[in-house]
Write a protein that holds these residues in place. Structure first.
Motif, PDB file in Angstrom:
ATOM      1  N   VAL A  65      13.723   4.592   3.844  1.00  0.00           N
ATOM      2  CA  VAL A  65      12.436   3.917   4.006  1.00  0.00           C
ATOM      3  C   VAL A  65      12.588   2.953   5.166  1.00  0.00           C
ATOM      4  N   SER A  66      11.757   3.131   6.191  1.00  0.00           N
ATOM      5  CA  SER A  66      11.903   2.306   7.388  1.00  0.00           C
ATOM      6  C   SER A  66      11.001   1.079   7.375  1.00  0.00           C
ATOM      7  N   GLY A  68      18.003  10.759  -2.818  1.00  0.00           N
ATOM      8  CA  GLY A  68      17.251  11.338  -1.721  1.00  0.00           C
ATOM      9  C   GLY A  68      16.783  10.330  -0.695  1.00  0.00           C
ATOM     10  N   VAL A  69      16.659   9.060  -1.105  1.00  0.00           N
ATOM     11  CA  VAL A  69      16.287   7.994  -0.164  1.00  0.00           C
ATOM     12  C   VAL A  69      17.346   6.913  -0.302  1.00  0.00           C
ATOM     13  N   GLU A  70      18.201   6.804   0.680  1.00  0.00           N
ATOM     14  CA  GLU A  70      19.438   6.054   0.508  1.00  0.00           C
ATOM     15  C   GLU A  70      19.254   4.550   0.359  1.00  0.00           C
ATOM     16  N   ASN A  71      18.161   3.974   0.860  1.00  0.00           N
ATOM     17  CA  ASN A  71      17.980   2.519   0.745  1.00  0.00           C
ATOM     18  C   ASN A  71      16.891   2.136  -0.238  1.00  0.00           C
ATOM     19  N   HIS A 117       0.813  -1.216   0.000  1.00  0.00           N
ATOM     20  CA  HIS A 117       0.000   0.000   0.000  1.00  0.00           C
ATOM     21  C   HIS A 117       0.846   1.265   0.000  1.00  0.00           C
ATOM     22  N   GLY A 118       2.028   1.204   0.578  1.00  0.00           N
ATOM     23  CA  GLY A 118       2.846   2.401   0.656  1.00  0.00           C
ATOM     24  C   GLY A 118       4.149   2.142   1.383  1.00  0.00           C
ATOM     25  N   LEU A 119       4.967   3.192   1.469  1.00  0.00           N
ATOM     26  CA  LEU A 119       6.272   3.123   2.116  1.00  0.00           C
ATOM     27  C   LEU A 119       6.309   4.161   3.233  1.00  0.00           C
ATOM     28  N   ARG A 120       6.839   3.777   4.372  1.00  0.00           N
ATOM     29  CA  ARG A 120       7.009   4.722   5.470  1.00  0.00           C
ATOM     30  C   ARG A 120       8.455   5.191   5.478  1.00  0.00           C
ATOM     31  N   ARG A 121       8.600   6.481   5.375  1.00  0.00           N
ATOM     32  CA  ARG A 121       9.944   7.066   5.308  1.00  0.00           C
ATOM     33  C   ARG A 121      10.272   7.772   6.610  1.00  0.00           C
TER      34      ARG A 121
END
Length: 425
Positions: free
Chosen positions: A259-260, A396-399, A250-254
């Motif tokens: 992204v955690s 911008g999002v390292e992983n 459903h989505g990604l928590r940043r």
């Protein structure tokens, strides 16, 4: 013209072709189409622990299963071409032309279309072509290393060449210019005036007198995309890759620059490294992490038709440039694919499009195929404005890593972009 640099059979086993990563990671790949599967293969080869997630019940259930089955390493002309903007009004009005645009009240579509129209210039098209050729050369090497360990018959793999047929002199001249642009960088290609194509494929006799000329690429290949997906999954499972089907992300928590957690129908889970290779849905997932990925779905169609008379159906892959229809033999079946629809809402099958494909096939090959037993398909192919896939670190999002935007070249470029993806880890 130069011969293709990687046309010789591969000498290295796929799993020994590169060195292991210095920092193995737990990698989650979203997408079990051929791009996601090839990504999982390249990452597993580099020593990472890989889990593949897909909302479907099995591998290759999207565009990978219904594609045109052509491995077109040397026919990589981007969709955005000079002169195309002048055709846009007609493309909106012509409901069932080979390329159709349906305008929507969708900011994403209009922004993508604006970037697409800006890419319709000779310099951009040339740069995109050369970059796609380089990627195609890498992908050919990687793909053939992979399939060297599989049964060519089981994958319906053939190295039978490709013909692109042009109905008018002006389109043939444009095809010849494209071949000349590619000559120093891509595969051996020949320009054949008039009915010269019949010397390479007598089964195309129905096109006699209707073709101004053709471009022949002897080294091009064809493969059953769904069979390749299944083979890839089988091999990856044997090497410890984990597959989770029926899971919708459903989505990604940043949190900060990472992204955690992954938010899915199977519950939330922590993330070490994440690869978005989920086709048309990847842009929305990237947006949930605050990133814009310029990918928009282009709808395409195909039918799979049993072959009654193998001698009367081409073994060479064929592209009818006027109708934007491709033909590829996969064993005792013929895959016929075509059309580009920009602005389609979903992958629902439009019966009129299927009837068009059936009519083209019947006109070309008559009773040599069982048109009444044609199996229809429609699906969404994720594309960038320039036709160049987006591969590597997201920025911008390292992983978070990307392997998206292959358009109609997903089958062709999957193993090449997967190699680039693994090199970016």
């Amino acid at each position: 013209m130069t011969s293709f640099p990687d046309s010789a059979p591969p000498t290295a086993d796929y799993w020994s072709a590169t060195t292991a990563s210095a920092r193995p990671r737990q990698v989650t790949v979203i997408g079990a189409g051929i791009v996601g599967l090839a990504s999982a293969a390249a990452l597993s080869r580099a020593g990472h622990q890989v889990t593949v997630i897909d909302r479907a019940a099995a591998a290759g259930q999207g565009a990978s299963g219904g594609n045109g089955c052509q491995l077109s390493y040397g026919y990589v002309a981007p969709l955005a071409q000079p002169g195309l903007p002048f055709d846009v009004p007609g493309l909106m009005l012509s409901r069932h032309g080979p390329l159709h645009i349906t305008p929507r009240a969708d900011v994403r579509q209009w922004r993508w279309m604006w970037e697409f129209l800006r890419a319709c210039s000779a310099p951009v098209a040339q740069r995109s072509t050369l970059e796609l050729l380089a990627l195609g050369a890498l992908s050919r090497q990687e793909t053939e290393q992979w399939i060297a360990g599989a049964s060519a018959e089981a994958l319906s793999f053939s190295r039978s060449g490709k013909l692109v047929l042009y109905a008018t002199q002006s389109s043939f001249d444009a095809g010849r210019r494209q071949a000349e642009l590619q000559a120093p960088h891509g595969p051996l290609q020949s320009a054949l005036p008039g009915d010269g194509f019949l010397a390479h494929e007598p089964a195309l006799a129905s096109f006699r007198g209707a073709v101004a000329g053709s471009i022949y690429t002897p080294d091009e290949c064809a493969i059953d995309g769904l069979a390749l997906c299944r083979n890839t999954e089988e091999v990856l499972r044997s090497r410890g890759v984990v597959f989770e089907y029926g899971v919708t992300v459903h989505g990604l928590r940043r949190e900060g620059a990472r992204v955690s957690r992954l938010l899915s129908s199977a519950g939330d889970r922590p993330v070490d490294a994440l690869v978005l290779a989920g086709g048309a849905g990847s842009a929305a997932l990237a947006a949930s992490a605050g990133l814009r990925v310029p990918v928009y779905p282009l709808k395409g169609y195909s039918i799979t038709v049993p072959v009654r008379d193998p001698a009367a159906v081409p073994s060479v892959s064929v592209t009818d440039a006027k109708r934007k229809v491709v033909y590829a033999r996969i064993g005792d079946r013929l895959r016929v694919a075509g059309f580009v629809e920009i602005g389609a809402r979903d992958g629902a099958v439009d019966p009129r499009r299927i009837e068009q494909l059936q009519a083209c096939t019947q006109e070309a090959f008559g009773g040599a195929v069982d048109i009444g037993a044609a199996v229809p398909w429609a699906g969404l192919r994720p594309a960038t404005p320039t036709s160049l896939p987006i591969v590597g670190r997201s920025g911008g999002v390292e992983n978070l890593f990307l392997n998206v935007g292959h358009g109609a070249l997903g089958l062709t470029l999957a193993f090449g972009t997967a190699r680039r993806l693994a090199d970016a880890f």
